[in-house]
Design an enzyme around this catalytic site. Structure first.
Site, PDB file in Angstrom:
ATOM      1  N   ALA A 156       0.844  -1.204   0.000  1.00 25.17           N
ATOM      2  CA  ALA A 156       0.000   0.000   0.000  1.00 25.17           C
ATOM      3  C   ALA A 156       0.876   1.250   0.000  1.00 25.17           C
ATOM      4  CB  ALA A 156      -0.930  -0.009   1.207  1.00 25.17           C
ATOM      5  N   ASP A 157       1.867   1.284   0.892  1.00 23.21           N
ATOM      6  CA  ASP A 157       2.788   2.423   0.930  1.00 23.21           C
ATOM      7  C   ASP A 157       3.451   2.650  -0.423  1.00 23.21           C
ATOM      8  OD1 ASP A 157       2.920   3.469   3.642  1.00 23.21           O
ATOM      9  OD2 ASP A 157       3.688   1.511   4.233  1.00 23.21           O
ATOM     10  N   ILE A 158       3.979   1.570  -0.990  1.00 23.02           N
ATOM     11  CA  ILE A 158       4.803   1.711  -2.197  1.00 23.02           C
ATOM     12  C   ILE A 158       3.945   1.984  -3.430  1.00 23.02           C
ATOM     13  CG2 ILE A 158       6.464   0.530  -3.696  1.00 23.02           C
ATOM     14  CD1 ILE A 158       7.568   1.529  -0.971  1.00 23.02           C
ATOM     15  N   GLY A 161       3.025   5.517  -3.305  1.00 25.90           N
ATOM     16  CA  GLY A 161       4.153   6.403  -3.599  1.00 25.90           C
ATOM     17  C   GLY A 161       4.477   6.478  -5.078  1.00 25.90           C
TER      18      GLY A 161
END
Lengths: 389, 389
Positions: A156-158, A161
């Protein structure tokens, strides 16, 4: 010039991709460091080093009026600001999009969000765990007779981003025509949804009659063999996309007598007898090593892959080479420091030699003097008052 | 103008992001359709419709000399070509980067790869399953006492596609200065690696002493409570990042007597007694519904999230609204057709109203006459000979 207020993974990964492609990125942290550094105060953090190459490090107290003023003077010179603070933080610091656009109408602000701030989940704390829960990634991951489980990677973070980087570059492209900046927002939840293409399409096709989780079997349970099989020393993925793959697999397993008949002669028939097929493949794999199996399958051109571990990636000479995805970077205190390389290979650009992530405030003096023309005395005064570090 | 030779998910998702931001995208398929259409020949495919909005559909036989010629005439006018064929296919079709750059030095070719074509895994068939196996995503996903399992979402395809879009936009930005195009390559394997930041950093920090898979527990096993707990009607993620969260959770569970003591008073102590803590939280959640639990935890501001299912996403009014991530798109033959919206929200751009994915060759005539000036007779002749459809 990119001003990077990013923290942990989401914002920093966006900036890292821009930096690898040549952008000058100034990482702006509070004097006690961004959230990632808080984990082990005073020590260098391997995860921070992985994610923060190609940065000039400026430590600045945005809550101090002089700190705020320094930031706004940098904004006046910058092209892009990247941030992934919680909703409302930028405005509370007096650096919301409108305030920045007032001093620089060409500024592009890229905001990484957890959930869409206008949507029904806006108030929920967005961390990789909660975003995976609320995108259905968790509900489709795992074995059908076991609980749902998160993807062990921080997808989710990546994904948030990298999708933010697409938006920021799109806005730069648009600015080259209009001369004006804009506010780009990408939520992690939205960024993850397209990775559920097969799951969503499968649901639409069948009305939800397929199991949500299929372990390592194909999502639609329509292909066999298709699984990850145990070996004597690890795991190997094997799948037969076409009839020749199946026949070659029967030959190498020596199972033509038992499995070569009409009842296994088409993909739908094999799919209907998936348990029997997985059992016979497993009985063949589990008494062999991964290396033996791959040698045999590769020779017959049967699709397969070894299951690699994190240690395999770290030991890979390919990944640790100059320009590799896990490049070794010399570091004064960390034993085997690694930094993420760029997954983007550009034929017309020189590779940018990797640099170590900055220490907290490592380039504060250089930025304040070089970019804003502050004198040594002014900088010393700011340091003494704790406005910068 | 973007020429999209993409197939399945990887290339098409890259093009979709560019299209959502305003690019004109011509999807070029073989006369019998790209691989995704082969699944149900002659029928419209929900997964195809999800991924292929905002496209003009041109069906063209690139193996025919006249088809090749038409493609090269379009390349002369285009800015970008996107493809994710197997390594070597573009060259075999006579449309490798060098051939395209010879007719249009400004062309940017974006190639989605499975594994780095120069790396040790170049020869392996790249599908989501094999890339997940060979990025260690599989080894870090699942419960510690169970086999490794893939992430149920198609993260390799999609992360590769969105990262390719970053590279293509970066190359466009560079072209605005140099006037020259270039070849951009992104492998799915490389694109996925940064999502393993915590896993890689954890390995570097501990030398690999942590379990690779931690189920739904925190990767470093350093936070408790932090898990996904069963309820009477589903699952809920709960975690306590700070001391106040823990104390409020003890209050709502009515467990201060048993768990309020010194032996649970710090995060490291709680982490050391994770099994006991998970057991008490589970005993509280499993007799309540998800809705009850969220109401109680939200009122006390304890971080939590419901586990949503694919059906929840599809039923969400927020996702199915105009501009939502799963927008309903009117379709003549599919009952509840959906199309992926853009995860990128741009403040200075009008949203592009969603369009239905094209039928095979739906815009062949328009492109050949409008862009290349072919006459109706010439187009009819090409159709008759099977060069276009």
């Amino acid at each position: 010039m990119v001003l990077d207020l990013g923290q942990i993974y989401n914002g920093p990964y966006c900036s890292l991709l821009l930096a690898h492609m040549g952008a000058r990125v100034i990482k702006i942290e509070p004097p006690d460091g961004e959230s990632m550094r808080q984990r082990l105060p005073g020590e260098e953090i391997p995860a921070f080093v992985l994610m923060n190459s190609h940065r000039e490090g400026l430590a600045l107290d945005l809550k101090d009026p002089d700190g705020h003023d320094i930031f706004m003077r940098l904004v006046a010179e910058a092209d892009v600001v990247i941030e992934n603070y919680a909703e409302g933080t930028m405005e509370r610091l007096g650096i919301g999009y409108d305030a920045l656009a007032a001093v620089n109408p060409r500024i592009i602000v890229g905001s990484g969000k957890g959930f869409d701030p206008e949507g029904p989940w806006a108030g929920r704390l967005a961390m990789d765990l909660t975003v995976q829960a609320m995108t259905a990634v968790m509900s489709v991951t795992g074995f059908p007779d076991m609980p749902p489980v998160k993807a062990g990677a921080q997808i989710a973070d990546i994904m948030g981003g990298v999708t933010l980087a697409v938006g920021v570059l799109g806005a730069l492209h648009q600015r080259s025509r209009t001369g004006e900046g804009q506010h780009v927002k990408v939520s992690m939840q939205d960024a993850v949804i397209p990775a559920l293409a097969s799951n969503i399409a499968g649901y639409l096709e069948t009305g939800g009659t397929l199991p949500e989780r299929t372990g390592n079997r194909q999502n639609g349970l329509a292909v066999a063999p298709y699984n990850v099989y145990p070996t004597s020393d690890g795991w190997v993925a094997i799948f037969c996309v076409s009839e020749p793959h199946w026949h070659k697999l029967l030959d190498v397993m020596g199972e033509r007598d038992r499995f070569g008949g009409e009842e296994f002669a088409t993909m739908p028939r094999r799919a209907a007898r998936m348990d029997e097929i997985d059992a016979v493949v497993e009985s063949w794999t589990k008494v062999r090593t991964v290396e033996e199996i791959l040698e045999i399958l590769d020779a017959s051109r049967i699709p397969s892959a070894p299951l690699l571990h994190v240690s395999d990636l770290l030991e890979s000479q390919w990944f640790r080479r100059d320009g590799g995805m896990l490049e070794h970077v010399p570091h004064p205190t960390l034993h085997d420091a690694r930094a993420f390389g760029s997954p983007i290979r550009l034929s017309a650009s020189e590779r940018r030699a990797i640099t170590r992530a900055p220490y907290i405030g490592e380039h504060t003096g250089l930025v304040l003097s070089g970019d804003l023309g502050l004198t040594d005395d002014e900088i010393a005064d700011l340091r003494r008052r704790g406005v910068v570090k």
